[in-house]
Write a protein that holds these residues in place. Structure first.
Motif, PDB file in Angstrom:
ATOM      1  N   ARG A  95     -30.978  94.527  -5.910  1.00 42.15           N
ATOM      2  CA  ARG A  95     -30.821  93.777  -4.662  1.00 42.15           C
ATOM      3  C   ARG A  95     -31.963  92.782  -4.482  1.00 42.15           C
ATOM      4  O   ARG A  95     -33.125  93.078  -4.774  1.00 42.15           O
ATOM      5  N   ASP A  96     -31.618  91.616  -4.098  1.00 44.61           N
ATOM      6  CA  ASP A  96     -32.587  90.542  -3.873  1.00 44.61           C
ATOM      7  C   ASP A  96     -33.338  90.147  -5.150  1.00 44.61           C
ATOM      8  O   ASP A  96     -34.398  89.530  -5.096  1.00 44.61           O
ATOM      9  N   ASN A 138     -23.550 109.885 -13.001  1.00 41.21           N
ATOM     10  CA  ASN A 138     -22.746 108.842 -12.401  1.00 41.21           C
ATOM     11  C   ASN A 138     -22.166 109.413 -11.122  1.00 41.21           C
ATOM     12  O   ASN A 138     -21.235 110.197 -11.158  1.00 41.21           O
ATOM     13  N   GLY A 139     -22.738 109.027  -9.984  1.00 44.63           N
ATOM     14  CA  GLY A 139     -22.346 109.690  -8.760  1.00 44.63           C
ATOM     15  C   GLY A 139     -21.509 108.892  -7.808  1.00 44.63           C
ATOM     16  O   GLY A 139     -21.218 109.346  -6.720  1.00 44.63           O
ATOM     17  N   THR A 140     -21.097 107.726  -8.160  1.00 46.09           N
ATOM     18  CA  THR A 140     -20.519 106.874  -7.122  1.00 46.09           C
ATOM     19  C   THR A 140     -19.186 106.254  -7.471  1.00 46.09           C
ATOM     20  O   THR A 140     -18.661 105.488  -6.681  1.00 46.09           O
ATOM     21  N   ASP A 141     -18.634 106.543  -8.602  1.00 44.73           N
ATOM     22  CA  ASP A 141     -17.406 105.813  -8.937  1.00 44.73           C
ATOM     23  C   ASP A 141     -16.149 106.549  -8.517  1.00 44.73           C
ATOM     24  O   ASP A 141     -15.046 106.067  -8.705  1.00 44.73           O
TER      25      ASP A 141
END
Lengths: 171, 936
Positions: free
Chosen positions: B57-58, B916-919
């Motif tokens: 991010r950024d 992998n925790g977010t898919d």
């Protein structure tokens, strides 16, 4: 406080809803910003894990679930803007339009609200109130307006916000 | 929160851009990790990897160089530590290999960091060093040392390669007692690849120099955990028997179903055998045909370089050592660490080579072990192999010197050699050769297994009958199925040939090899007439030898084994010697006379295919073609083996391979008998000119000249096939050709030699030839009367000179080839192994046999995906059991210790961790193990 529910946008970390220059949309009650035409129908907060589902062949146990932590905190708000009495458009629509087309986060040095610059206050559900800081904030994710001409003057809307950052700042 | 956790730290700044130095205080970037994928625990040929996906991010980590989000650049190092629900950890330092910056509407800004294990540095630095019969421990240590000496300060050092263990932690467990060759010195090799090749060689049997075991290697980071700065800049080598690492405390079992370790999926693979016959191709020019020469050399190298015995080492049965008493031994059991003589048997060269081994089969028949042994051949008749190819092979008197006086004749009927002038195409002068002359019957001695063979050539000297019916006075050649007229061309009548009677100098000649005489065409009314003594030099291409015999060759190693002692060396009677007698006056008068003595001025040797060529007077056990059956030699040498077999499943497959040179040991002796009746070499003689000549079946001729530098010294001559040049012989330098020979115009050479049909090869001393290659005994340095100006010369010997030409170790050089053997049931030939830098046959054969073990082994593997766990007793190279009633079956005959019908022991060849925790799909902390059944 004005209105029962308020969605607002900060310009710098350290500000609050009460800071004079900030923009907000107040709903119901004695709402006055940007006008008294904003009303809430439903106020839904969702907190969920994105389930990591791993199959277990050869067993009657259900699929293995791993506790991978909280994934989503989402605000799903519906309501309407009522221009029936005045005959002039509700200012909240333009406010949400502008918020969505403008930066939803501010980098360090130019506001330092990297996780989102939106906050929310609900006097009847304070458990989910959020004041944006450099460590947390809401991001306005979605807004739609649905005019139904059977009820001329009322604009139905849906608004979605997502919590971002340190979860300890929730409530 | 999850029961497992991970920790990711930025620990090395290659560019110093944080200002904190190369090793800054580790910066925890865990909170910015989106996924960790394919984080591997591998070794033995595969570098560890991990893929880290960071929230950028950024522009953090990419363009913004914040304190807690450092800009990541090439060669920076990332430390990753996984902790499972049981508290077990797996941690590793990786180096940035590549970076992917992503900015998408769905994912925002992300930095994908592709990481590689620190052992990658060994894949960036070359080394070169040859190891001859060195043990594996030392080779691994040396390769790491060589890497360390070449590495830069920003690259990790390899540590612990020189110790077996430190307390209960084991490092270099490779054997110290095996012996392998590694030809790393011939080409640059990456250090990592060097160690990979090393462990791959260990699978061959102990007696073949391997370890009879399969090994793994990996590198462990020196994490200096005490300080947590990860600045050791070292990795530690760990080598161990596959699945049997001393560092593995216990063998875990993964079973399904289980509540404690959910198995998400199991994929098994059981492959067929991939090979039953392995062919390995080694270095070019280091192989030979016949292979005996390269095999002898390989075994001798292996014997000479048997490594020293190491005190304290336990050797497996079959291991070979050089003990402190200077003798070499082979273990007859698993030995104790101290020297126990009963555990060792003394070995000598014969144990490796074999007592009956002949290194020069074209010239030697030696099979006897000692002079007193009752059986076997002492090699005294080995010369008969070569005489079978020469002229008059039916001369059964090998030595005509007995009672011979210088005034005596040398008969044209004695065994002898043909030279490089059998074929003449010089304007109107024409000569060719035949194996024999007949009108009806080819002598049975010339047939191959009682049959004619392709290329057999006959002069039908009259009206043919029987097989030669229809041919009259022409030269015919067998094409494999029938006789065809070869000369005159195009089926023309014999009358078209130039006639001796019309022009004595231009009569067409035919050299009849089995008679050692030339015949000349005298026209249709007279036909073919023997020409050997008709005119001077009319028999210039045949050279009778006064004596042919076997003499000791170049190899002096005795054939002894540990159990028996030999007084015969492998070189006993290995060489074939041709001896010629002549005198200066013969040479001079030869210009006028046409005696056999005149043609004996010089030295010759020759051989011909098939080999032996005729069955006249052959040693016992030999017949026509028993050493090389094919009627011609194809220098591509990939079609037919010497025994006439095709393909690569023949007993003599190793003979195949493109021939590159004709090679032999040669000894030329120019001598006389001194006043003490001893052989005395002429002084001040040397640099003798020699020539090798090759004939094809179309009468094309190529030659290559070489020099023998010394009188009576063995010299190795290797004549590249590519070095032979087309040659067209001149008309003989005879009185009848005097006008033609006054001026010898340049010939137009148009022939292309048919190397696929190489028929005959002669080796001749050119000191009795003139500068254009014509036989001219009166020229050159070996018949000079002034040679006798020595007080050692004796009148009683008639001032006659002698030459002796000895040939040993006659062979062609080719690419080294080794076969794992022959098969009958199912021949599966994998792609040939390419070992272009392996120069030793023994080593190449070890490689082939090692590869065969791999090919024969049925690859059985299971890929098991489980919940993430990283216990210390299940790391790369460790063994584990997989138990499953539905997908695992181990036949009872194949069950090893701990295995059962539905329980298999596997070696973890690759472990992959993913977080992998977010898919929203399968994920979390997942471990995938590739388990492979161990080679046994």
């Amino acid at each position: 406080m004005a209105g029962n529910i308020c969605i607002y946008r900060l310009n710098n970390t350290g500000e609050t809803e009460a800071t004079g220059s900030i923009e907000k949309v107040e709903f119901d009650g004695n709402a006055s910003s940007p006008d008294a035409k904003s009303h809430i129908s439903t106020y839904k907060v969702t907190m969920s894990l994105v389930t990591q589902e791993n199959p277990n062949p050869d067993t009657n146990n259900p699929n293995s679930l791993q506790d991978t932590g909280l994934a989503i905190v989402e605000y799903d708000i519906t309501g309407f803007f009522d221009s029936t009495a005045s005959g002039t458009a509700a200012a909240g629509i333009a406010q949400f339009r502008d918020w969505l087309r403008e930066p939803k986060t501010l980098k360090s040095g130019s506001g330092n609200l990297p996780f989102g610059r939106f906050g929310i206050r609900n006097d009847s559900k304070a458990q989910f109130n959020v004041v944006p800081t450099s460590a947390r904030g809401l991001i306005l994710e979605h807004f739609d307006v649905d005019d139904d001409y059977e009820y001329t003057g009322r604009s139905m809307f849906t608004c979605k916000l997502r919590f971002n950052g340190l979860i300890s700042g929730l409530g | 929160m999850a029961t497992w956790s991970y920790e990711v730290k930025y620990v090395y700044d290659n560019d110093y851009n944080s200002g904190a130095g190369t090793f800054p205080t580790p910066i925890d970037i865990t909170d910015n990790v989106i996924t960790i994928e394919n984080m591997t625990d591998v070794g033995t040929g595969e570098i560890n990897t991990a893929v880290l996906q960071l929230n950028a991010r950024d522009g953090q980590f990419i363009t913004a160089d914040g304190g807690t989000t450092p800009k990541i650049n090439q060669f920076d190092r990332i430390y990753i530590k996984l902790t499972d629900k049981n508290g077990a950890t797996f941690e590793k330092i990786y180096e940035v290999d590549s970076l992917e910056q992503k900015k998408t509407i769905t994912e925002g800004i992300r930095l994908v960091v592709n990481l590689m294990g620190m052992e990658r540095h060994l894949q960036q630095i070359h080394f070169a060093k040859q190891f001859f019969y060195e043990n594996a421990f030392n080779v691994a240590k040396d390769v790491c040392d060589l890497y360390n000496s070449s590495r830069g300060s920003k690259q990790v050092a390899v540590d612990k390669q020189n110790i077996v263990n430190s307390g209960s932690t084991y490092f270099n467990e490779l054997p110290k007692w095996n012996a392998n060759n590694f030809d790393y010195g011939t080409a640059e090799t990456y250090a990592y690849d060097g160690i990979t090749e090393l462990v791959n060689k260990l699978g061959s049997s102990v007696s073949a120099g391997g370890a009879g075991d399969f090994y793994e290697f990996k590198f462990i980071d020196d994490l200096t955990l005490g300080s947590g700065t990860y600045n050791a800049n070292k990795i530690q080598l760990k080598t161990f028997s596959s699945g049997n690492s001393e560092n593995q405390s216990s063998t875990p079992t993964i079973t399904n179903p289980t509540d404690t370790l959910p198995i998400y999926s199991t994929h098994g693979t059981l492959e067929d055998e991939t090979g039953s016959l392995v062919i390995a191709k080694g270095a070019k020019a280091y192989g030979t045909m016949p292979t005996n020469s390269s095999k002898f050399r390989g075994h001798k190298d292996a014997f000479l370089l048997i490594p020293d015995w190491q005190s304290g080492e336990s050797y497996p049965s079959g291991a070979r050592v050089l003990y402190t008493d200077g003798k070499k031994y082979q273990a007859n059991t698993t030995t104790s660490g101290s020297w126990t003589s009963s555990q060792w048997d003394e070995i000598k060269l014969g144990n490796l080579v074999g007592q009956d081994f002949i290194y020069s089969p074209y010239t030697s028949t030696l099979t006897k072990i000692t002079s007193s042994s009752g059986s076997g051949n002492d090699g005294g008749d080995g010369y008969k192999l070569m005489t079978s190819s020469g002229s008059n092979p039916d001369d059964t008197t090998p030595d005509h010197t007995s009672g011979w006086n210088p005034t005596d004749t040398i008969s044209f009927d004695w065994h002898g050699c043909w030279d490089g002038n059998l074929v003449i195409k010089d304007e109107k002068h024409f000569r060719t050769w035949v194996d024999c002359k007949t009108t009806s019957t080819v002598p049975p001695e010339l047939k191959l297994n009682g049959n004619y063979y392709r290329g057999l050539r006959v002069l039908v000297n009259g009206t043919g009958s029987g097989d030669f019916s229809g041919f009259t006075d022409v030269i015919v050649q067998y094409d494999g199925s029938q006789w065809k007229q070869h000369y005159p061309y195009n089926g023309a009548a014999a009358s078209t040939m130039y006639q001796w009677s019309a022009n004595p100098s231009q009569g067409t000649q035919v050299a009849v090899i089995n008679e050692g005489k030339n015949y000349v065409w005298k026209g249709t009314s007279t036909g073919w007439v023997v020409d050997n003594a008709t005119y001077d030099k009319s028999n210039d291409c045949f050279h009778p030898a006064i004596s042919v015999f076997s003499e000791d060759g170049v190899a002096t190693s005795l054939k002894s084994t540990g159990s028996s002692t030999s007084n015969y060396s492998y070189g006993k009677n290995s060489a074939t010697a041709w001896q010629y007698h002549f005198d200066t006056f013969t040479a001079w008068l030869g210009g006028i006379f046409t005696t056999g003595k005149y043609y004996a001025v010089g030295a010759w040797a020759c051989f011909k295919f098939p080999y032996p060529t005729t069955s006249d007077n052959l040693p016992t056990g030999y017949t026509v073609g028993s050493l090389y059956k094919n009627p011609t030699l194809d220098t591509n040498n990939m079609h037919l083996t010497p025994s006439g077999e095709t393909g690569f499943n023949a007993s003599d497959t190793e003979e195949l391979g493109i021939l590159e040179a004709l090679s032999f040991f040669i000894k030329f002796k120019y001598f006389f008998i001194n006043s003490s009746s001893n052989e005395e070499i002429f002084p001040f003689k040397g640099k003798f000119r020699f020539r090798a000549t090759c004939y094809d079946t179309s009468d094309n001729v190529v030659t290559q000249d070489f020099e023998v530098a010394f009188n009576e010294e063995w010299e190795y001559i290797s004549l590249p096939i590519s070095g032979f040049k087309i040659y067209r012989a001149r008309a003989a330098k005879r009185w009848g050709n005097v006008v033609t020979n006054l001026v010898t115009p340049e010939l137009e050479v148009l022939e292309v030699f048919e190397w696929k049909n190489l028929k005959m090869i002669s080796i001749q001393c050119m000191e009795s030839y003139d500068k254009v290659g014509r036989f001219a005994a009166e020229e050159g340095q070996i018949n000079n009367a002034w040679d006798f100006l020595t007080p050692l010369a004796t009148l009683s010997d008639g001032f006659h000179q002698r030459t002796r030409l000895s040939i040993d170790n006659l062979h062609f050089t080719k690419q080294l080839t080794a076969s794992s053997g022959t098969v009958t049931g199912r021949n599966i030939e994998p792609i040939f192994m390419e070992r272009p830098y392996t120069t030793n046959y023994t080593q190449l054969q070890q490689d082939a046999k090692s590869q065969l073990e791999i090919e024969k082994f049925r690859y059985q593997a299971f890929e098991i995906e489980t919940e993430g766990e990283c216990p210390a007793n299940l790391r790369f190279g460790d063994s584990f059991f997989l138990e499953d009633e539905q997908v695992v079956e181990v036949p009872s005959a194949e069950q090893g210790t701990g295995e059962a019908t539905n329980k298999i022991k596997l070696v973890a060849k690759k472990i992959t961790y993913t977080i992998n925790g977010t898919d929203g799909g399968r994920g979390g902390f997942v471990r995938k193990i590739l388990g492979v059944k161990r080679f046994s």
